[in-house]
Design an enzyme around this catalytic site. Sequence first.
Site, PDB file in Angstrom:
ATOM      1  N   SER A   1       0.618  -0.839  -0.011  1.00 19.40           N
ATOM      2  CA  SER A   1      -0.084  -0.245  -0.001  1.00 19.40           C
ATOM      3  C   SER A   1       0.788   1.507   0.103  1.00 19.40           C
ATOM      4  O   SER A   1       0.525   2.184   0.285  1.00 19.40           O
ATOM      5  CB  SER A   1      -1.311  -0.211   1.012  1.00 19.40           C
ATOM      6  OG  SER A   1      -0.397   0.184   2.542  1.00 19.40           O
TER       7      SER A   1
ATOM      8  N   PRO B   1       2.311  -2.406   8.839  1.00 20.78           N
ATOM      9  CA  PRO B   1       2.993  -2.695   9.177  1.00 20.78           C
ATOM     10  C   PRO B   1       4.262  -1.485   8.503  1.00 20.78           C
ATOM     11  O   PRO B   1       4.920  -1.112   8.641  1.00 20.78           O
ATOM     12  CB  PRO B   1       3.208  -3.565   8.401  1.00 20.78           C
ATOM     13  CG  PRO B   1       2.249  -3.308   7.575  1.00 20.78           C
ATOM     14  CD  PRO B   1       1.521  -2.823   7.880  1.00 20.78           C
TER      15      PRO B   1
ATOM     16  N   LYS C   1     -12.725   3.884   2.904  1.00 18.65           N
ATOM     17  CA  LYS C   1     -13.345   2.958   2.291  1.00 18.65           C
ATOM     18  C   LYS C   1     -14.411   2.917   2.446  1.00 18.65           C
ATOM     19  O   LYS C   1     -15.150   2.998   2.958  1.00 18.65           O
ATOM     20  CB  LYS C   1     -12.572   1.544   3.694  1.00 18.65           C
ATOM     21  CG  LYS C   1     -11.059   1.597   3.911  1.00 18.65           C
ATOM     22  CD  LYS C   1     -10.136   1.855   3.314  1.00 18.65           C
ATOM     23  CE  LYS C   1      -8.709   1.826   3.927  1.00 18.65           C
ATOM     24  NZ  LYS C   1      -7.962   1.478   3.018  1.00 18.65           N
TER      25      LYS C   1
END
Length: 357
Positions: free
Chosen positions: A188, A221, A304
């Site tokens: 991402s 992450p 989203k």
Amino acid sequence: MSALLLYCRPGFEKECLAELTEAASTKGVFGWANLETHSGFVLYETESADVVYDLVPELVFSRDAWPVFSRLHDLDPVDRLSPIIEAVKAFLAEQNYNQFGDVSCEFAEGDVYRATSKFAGKFVHPVRQALRKAHLLSKKEDSSKPALHLFFKDSSQVLIGADKPRLRTVWPMGIARLRFPSSAPSRSTLKLEEAFIYFLGNDWRQQLENCHTAVDLGASPGGWTWQLVNQKMNVYAIDNGPMDQALLDTGLVDHLLEDGFVWKPAKTVDWLVCDMVEKPLRVAKLMYEWLHQRHARYAIFNLKLPMKKRFHEWADIKEQLESQMAVQHPRAILRAKHLYHDREEITVFLDLRNQNG
Ligand SMILES: C[S@@+](CC[C@H](N)C(=O)[O-])C[C@H]1O[C@@H](n2cnc3c(N)ncnc32)[C@H](O)[C@@H]1O
């Protein structure tokens, strides 16, 4: 022009058409399309394709678009070129242009159409040569001139159109070809890189040189944090999840196990980015409040979208933000795009322009 061809992510044809229809109606333009779900394109039939084409830069769900001036069917496999050259010649004569500055052979991204990519990739060479021989294409690529676009549904059918340089997208067909940096902890990371290029322009790295601090909400992450650290920014990474160790080792990242909806920085930061998986209206309101209360100067965030009514969900959020901005920050900039690296989500840029009084 009788139609506008638009590219979108396969599966988002309905959103692309709904948004276009709404935008066109504000200009008194009407049109229709026979939607092919999961094709990756929308062919919007309208008498006013040029008017609608001007609206494309504001559209979220369309990646790229151009007006169609000719449609050829049943191309003879032995000589596909002649009818294409004739159609181009006739168009140029009608428009009083002398030449195109470039040519591309395109195809849709949907599974059914992807097979045409090989053909389109090969066909561009003979078509370029034939156009140059007929003096319909400049000797060298010239981006200041309109480019010719050929969209092949298959090798026997082509839509032919001409773009306008000022409406050209950063990437042909809106497909952002970015290299994945091997040290980035998640794919991402490309979403944020594409967002910076799309919203700030190709010189985004220079523009970010004066930005030294950032907050990444929902950072684990660390794909988005990686982009910020790569610009030498100090980043507060807010997430209960783990952060990539190599990123922490740079010494530029403060990883805080906090709730992104609650935590605020002690001082204003330059950038706020947010990729938290949450209800889109809740995220949008949070972003607005951060900038309104001067916790950050600029924001890029992901919304989203639910499976159904994706366009309407965004339209509602946009309306709410815009009515608030009209009262509190009339000079604000709000832009959104369904980026190539976005999936069931869109990416938004917000600058309330309230930092200098
Ligand atoms: C899609 S992931 C982010 C990926 C990240 N942008 C990257 O590039 O590696 C969403 C993250 O949001 C975090 N998250 C969700 N709700 C949160 C909240 N209220 N506060 C902080 N983090 C949250 C999740 O823990 C998850 O790690």
